[in-house]
Design a protein around this motif. Structure first.
Motif, PDB file in Angstrom:
ATOM      1  N   ASP A  38       0.904  -0.800  -0.321  1.00  0.00           N
ATOM      2  CA  ASP A  38      -0.134   0.030  -0.344  1.00  0.00           C
ATOM      3  C   ASP A  38       0.856   1.216   0.061  1.00  0.00           C
ATOM      4  N   HIS A  39       1.540   0.946   0.019  1.00  0.00           N
ATOM      5  CA  HIS A  39       2.978   2.352  -0.069  1.00  0.00           C
ATOM      6  C   HIS A  39       2.843   3.691   1.119  1.00  0.00           C
ATOM      7  N   ASN A  40       1.768   3.164   2.346  1.00  0.00           N
ATOM      8  CA  ASN A  40       1.536   3.564   3.283  1.00  0.00           C
ATOM      9  C   ASN A  40       2.768   4.578   4.539  1.00  0.00           C
ATOM     10  N   HIS A  41       3.553   5.164   3.795  1.00  0.00           N
ATOM     11  CA  HIS A  41       4.307   5.291   4.929  1.00  0.00           C
ATOM     12  C   HIS A  41       5.542   6.657   4.096  1.00  0.00           C
ATOM     13  N   ASP A  42       5.818   7.006   5.172  1.00  0.00           N
ATOM     14  CA  ASP A  42       6.739   8.411   5.149  1.00  0.00           C
ATOM     15  C   ASP A  42       8.618   8.340   4.308  1.00  0.00           C
ATOM     16  N   SER A  43       8.737   6.819   5.022  1.00  0.00           N
ATOM     17  CA  SER A  43       9.619   7.623   4.615  1.00  0.00           C
ATOM     18  C   SER A  43      10.099   6.290   3.487  1.00  0.00           C
ATOM     19  N   SER A  44      12.169   6.429   3.432  1.00  0.00           N
ATOM     20  CA  SER A  44      12.197   5.328   2.379  1.00  0.00           C
ATOM     21  C   SER A  44      12.570   3.449   2.450  1.00  0.00           C
ATOM     22  N   LEU A  45      12.669   3.265   4.473  1.00  0.00           N
ATOM     23  CA  LEU A  45      11.984   2.544   4.157  1.00  0.00           C
ATOM     24  C   LEU A  45      10.791   1.456   4.835  1.00  0.00           C
ATOM     25  N   GLU A  46      10.551   0.466   4.922  1.00  0.00           N
ATOM     26  CA  GLU A  46       8.833   0.121   4.852  1.00  0.00           C
ATOM     27  C   GLU A  46       9.639  -1.242   6.255  1.00  0.00           C
ATOM     28  N   ARG A  47       8.645  -1.329   6.779  1.00  0.00           N
ATOM     29  CA  ARG A  47       8.087  -2.640   7.711  1.00  0.00           C
ATOM     30  C   ARG A  47       8.839  -4.410   6.851  1.00  0.00           C
ATOM     31  N   ASN A  48       8.467  -3.994   5.722  1.00  0.00           N
ATOM     32  CA  ASN A  48       8.724  -5.546   4.825  1.00  0.00           C
ATOM     33  C   ASN A  48      10.791  -5.192   5.267  1.00  0.00           C
ATOM     34  N   ASP A  49      11.101  -4.144   5.421  1.00  0.00           N
ATOM     35  CA  ASP A  49      12.206  -4.238   5.410  1.00  0.00           C
ATOM     36  C   ASP A  49      12.877  -5.202   6.502  1.00  0.00           C
ATOM     37  N   TRP A  50      12.194  -5.524   7.022  1.00  0.00           N
ATOM     38  CA  TRP A  50      12.889  -6.760   8.654  1.00  0.00           C
ATOM     39  C   TRP A  50      12.637  -8.185   8.381  1.00  0.00           C
ATOM     40  N   PHE A  51      11.997  -8.455   6.792  1.00  0.00           N
ATOM     41  CA  PHE A  51      12.258  -9.778   6.061  1.00  0.00           C
ATOM     42  C   PHE A  51      13.946  -9.830   5.949  1.00  0.00           C
ATOM     43  N   PHE A  52      14.129  -9.022   5.515  1.00  0.00           N
ATOM     44  CA  PHE A  52      16.141  -8.592   5.430  1.00  0.00           C
ATOM     45  C   PHE A  52      16.679  -9.575   6.683  1.00  0.00           C
ATOM     46  N   VAL A  53      16.201  -9.522   7.801  1.00  0.00           N
ATOM     47  CA  VAL A  53      16.659  -9.563   9.741  1.00  0.00           C
ATOM     48  C   VAL A  53      16.380 -10.959   9.121  1.00  0.00           C
ATOM     49  N   ILE A  54      15.272 -11.059   9.284  1.00  0.00           N
ATOM     50  CA  ILE A  54      14.098 -12.478   8.942  1.00  0.00           C
ATOM     51  C   ILE A  54      14.940 -13.726   8.403  1.00  0.00           C
ATOM     52  N   PHE A  55      15.491 -12.955   6.269  1.00  0.00           N
ATOM     53  CA  PHE A  55      16.034 -13.916   6.703  1.00  0.00           C
ATOM     54  C   PHE A  55      17.301 -14.372   6.147  1.00  0.00           C
ATOM     55  N   ALA A  56      18.253 -13.484   6.358  1.00  0.00           N
ATOM     56  CA  ALA A  56      19.510 -13.285   6.998  1.00  0.00           C
ATOM     57  C   ALA A  56      19.969 -13.936   7.896  1.00  0.00           C
ATOM     58  N   THR A  57      19.569 -14.078   9.030  1.00  0.00           N
ATOM     59  CA  THR A  57      19.266 -15.276  10.102  1.00  0.00           C
ATOM     60  C   THR A  57      20.034 -16.565  10.423  1.00  0.00           C
ATOM     61  N   PRO A  58      18.726 -17.305   9.598  1.00  0.00           N
ATOM     62  CA  PRO A  58      19.136 -18.771   9.434  1.00  0.00           C
ATOM     63  C   PRO A  58      20.604 -18.679   8.471  1.00  0.00           C
ATOM     64  N   ALA A  59      20.311 -18.187   7.723  1.00  0.00           N
ATOM     65  CA  ALA A  59      22.054 -18.016   6.703  1.00  0.00           C
ATOM     66  C   ALA A  59      23.206 -17.881   7.545  1.00  0.00           C
ATOM     67  N   ILE A  60      23.007 -16.732   8.465  1.00  0.00           N
ATOM     68  CA  ILE A  60      24.385 -16.424   9.472  1.00  0.00           C
ATOM     69  C   ILE A  60      24.915 -17.643   9.663  1.00  0.00           C
ATOM     70  N   ALA A  61      23.441 -18.327  10.222  1.00  0.00           N
ATOM     71  CA  ALA A  61      23.705 -18.791  11.296  1.00  0.00           C
ATOM     72  C   ALA A  61      24.295 -19.752  11.133  1.00  0.00           C
TER      73      ALA A  61
END
Length: 150
Positions: A38-61
Motif C-alpha cells: 500500500d506504500h502508506n509510509h513516509d520513509s524510504s524504509l518499510e516494515r517489509n524490510d525487516w524480512f531482510f533480517v528475518i531471512f539473513a539470520t538462518p543464513a548467518i547461523a
C-alpha cells in the motif's frame, strides 16, 4: 561438491520464497509486508524490510556453525541462501522497485517478464487474492509476453 550444495540451495530458495511469500508474508506476517503493497509510509524504509533480517539470520547461523565444524555442508547452505538473498535484493529492490535507478529502459525479455509479473502481484493491495509470489521464476505467460516478440 560445495558448488553443487550452493547451487541446489539457491534453486530451492525459489520454491521456499514462493511458499514464504504466499503463506507467511501474505499470512500471519502481513503486518510487516502490508506497507510494501500500500506504500502508506513516509520513509524510504518499510516494515517489509525487516524480512531482510528475518531471512539473513538462518543464513548467518548456517555459515557460523558450518565454519565452526570445519566448513561443512551447513556453511555452503548458508552461502546459497546468502547468494539468493543478494540476487533478490538486486532484482527486487534495485531493478523492480528502482531504489537505485538502473536498468529502467531494459529490453531484456527475462527482466521484463519478472517486472511484469511483479506488477501483477502488486495490483492486489490486500493480503488476499494475490498472484505471482515467485521471484526469479514467474508464470510462463509472462515469459511468453516478451520472448515471443519478433
Amino acid at each position: 561438491m560445495n558448488f553443487i550444495i550452493i547451487l541446489l540451495v539457491f534453486i530451492l530458495m525459489e520454491g521456499a520464497t514462493w511458499l514464504i511469500h504466499k503463506y507467511i508474508m501474505h499470512g500471519f506476517l502481513w503486518r510487516l509486508h502490508k506497507d510494501h503493497h500500500d506504500h502508506n509510509h513516509d520513509s524510504s524504509l518499510e516494515r517489509n524490510d525487516w524480512f531482510f533480517v528475518i531471512f539473513a539470520t538462518p543464513a548467518i547461523a548456517l555459515m557460523y556453525f558450518g565454519a565452526e565444524a570445519g566448513y561443512n555442508y551447513l556453511f555452503y547452505m548458508g552461502v546459497g541462501i546468502t547468494l539468493y538473498g543478494a540476487a533478490y535484493f538486486f532484482v527486487h529492490d534495485i531493478f523492480i522497485h528502482q531504489r537505485i535507478k538502473v536498468l529502467r529502459d531494459t529490453k531484456n525479455p527475462y527482466l521484463l517478464s519478472i517486472r511484469r509479473a511483479h506488477k501483477q502481484h502488486h495490483k492486489h493491495t490486500g493480503k488476499e487474492r494475490g498472484e505471482c509470489f515467485g521471484f526469479l521464476w514467474v508464470p510462463v505467460k509472462y515469459f511468453k509476453m516478451y520472448f515471443n516478440k519478433k
